[in-house]
Design a protein around this motif. Sequence first.
Motif, PDB file in Angstrom:
ATOM      1  N   ASP A  72       0.668  -1.344  -0.120  1.00 12.90           N
ATOM      2  CA  ASP A  72      -0.044   0.172  -0.110  1.00 12.90           C
ATOM      3  C   ASP A  72       0.875   1.320   0.274  1.00 12.90           C
ATOM      4  OD1 ASP A  72      -2.128  -1.618   0.099  1.00 12.90           O
ATOM      5  OD2 ASP A  72      -2.584  -1.310   2.154  1.00 12.90           O
ATOM      6  N   ARG A  73       2.028   1.158   0.488  1.00  9.49           N
ATOM      7  CA  ARG A  73       3.060   2.023   0.585  1.00  9.49           C
ATOM      8  C   ARG A  73       2.441   3.492   1.289  1.00  9.49           C
ATOM      9  NH1 ARG A  73       6.315   2.782  -4.806  1.00  9.49           N
ATOM     10  NH2 ARG A  73       4.125   2.794  -5.768  1.00  9.49           N
ATOM     11  N   PRO A  74       1.805   3.468   2.454  1.00  9.39           N
ATOM     12  CA  PRO A  74       1.328   4.770   3.045  1.00  9.39           C
ATOM     13  C   PRO A  74       2.684   5.535   3.412  1.00  9.39           C
ATOM     14  CG  PRO A  74       1.450   2.998   4.633  1.00  9.39           C
ATOM     15  CD  PRO A  74       1.717   2.144   3.256  1.00  9.39           C
ATOM     16  N   SER A 125       0.946   9.992  13.825  1.00 11.01           N
ATOM     17  CA  SER A 125      -0.660   9.620  14.026  1.00 11.01           C
ATOM     18  C   SER A 125      -1.503  10.264  15.064  1.00 11.01           C
ATOM     19  CB  SER A 125      -0.323   8.099  14.445  1.00 11.01           C
ATOM     20  OG  SER A 125      -1.595   7.451  14.782  1.00 11.01           O
ATOM     21  N   GLU A 163      -0.513   9.980   9.213  1.00 13.64           N
ATOM     22  CA  GLU A 163      -0.395  11.005   8.238  1.00 13.64           C
ATOM     23  C   GLU A 163       0.821  11.299   7.907  1.00 13.64           C
ATOM     24  OE1 GLU A 163      -0.700  15.947   8.922  1.00 13.64           O
ATOM     25  OE2 GLU A 163      -1.592  14.628  10.372  1.00 13.64           O
ATOM     26  N   ASN A 164       1.037  11.323   6.631  1.00 18.65           N
ATOM     27  CA  ASN A 164       2.498  11.556   6.007  1.00 18.65           C
ATOM     28  C   ASN A 164       2.450  13.040   5.373  1.00 18.65           C
ATOM     29  OD1 ASN A 164       4.525  11.232   4.550  1.00 18.65           O
ATOM     30  ND2 ASN A 164       4.432   9.473   3.607  1.00 18.65           N
TER      31      ASN A 164
END
Length: 374
Positions: A194-196, A205, A245-246
């Motif tokens: 998924d590569r978040p 987070s 959150e990125n």
Amino acid sequence: MNQLLSYLPEPILSILEKWDTNVLLITIASFIAWLAWRIIYNRLEVLVEKTRFHWDDMVLASIKTPISTLIWCWPATLSLGFVLEDHFSSKLDWLSTLKLLLIIGIFIWVTMRLVNNIEEYALTQKSHDETTVQAVAKVSRLFIIVLGTLTIMQAFGLSLSGLLTFGGVGGLVVGFAAKDLLSNFFGGMMIYFDRPFKVGDWVRSPDRQIEGTVERIGWRMTVIRTFDKRPLYVPNSVFSSIVVENPSRMLNRRIYENIGIRYDDGAKVAAIVSDIKAMLENHPDIDTEQTLIVNFNAFGASSLDLMVYTFTKTVNWVRFHKVKQDVLLKIMQIIRDNNAQVAFPTQTLKINPLEVQDLSAKAFSSQHELQGKE
């Protein structure tokens, strides 16, 4: 050839006739084969350096040491068999299995080295995602190890069908016993596919006290370096149940400020708003393609509030604060140029003169009464 050999002395002729069973001659032949391999390798190394492709370099580097090891170990296995058979006077069946294990081990060694070389090369290319490269390399190494283990078991005479059947039943038992380990493993797989986030990203987070830079994504846990330089080890299964959150992938950074103007400068608000908006539209570090709002927003308790809402082009944290400082300083200068001032919390006290006179008269009469009693 036979005529030439007939001129040799009888002892040397007898040794040459049994060269394939003589340990000394086998060792000499191994040394000659190793020298030949070194010469061939050096020649091939010169040739592959002239090509544009990197695959031939990686393949050649992968087989260098394993082939040298095979050249020495294979004859050593033969020599060991001859020596042991002379002492025990019987055929040793396990030597054939040992030779097969040697071939399997060399094959696994070559493929593992090739995977490592490809991974190192791919990581040097900026066009490849580091997390994806590491994930593919880990899966490839795991596949090679499993395949090599099954092949070795088959070389020992174990039935693969029975082994797979036992593995199916044993897998259920292991699954219940190592539930957390498996959940972390599949959590790591989810991160890889998924590569978040990837290695080097800043993540946080809102559900947990997790914030920092990703240093490593393993099969069981992810290492995050917090901003106070402490390592944070997070099990991969956690990421399947929390919001991550990125901020590293944001396109812009937002400037959102409420600036108060004095009520005495109410007539100048429209001009101030127009000047601030013009300044932002011409600012080189403001992205005018994003939302840009400058408006008189509210009547505050002690100020007329202006809303400034815009986005910077940079996403770098340090550079963003420099741009924000420049914008705020220019806004303050615009307010001064319009002969206005930034408001601060104030209170206005209104006094009725008549009420002050009445209070003064009452206080004076009270004082005289006290003096008369004394």
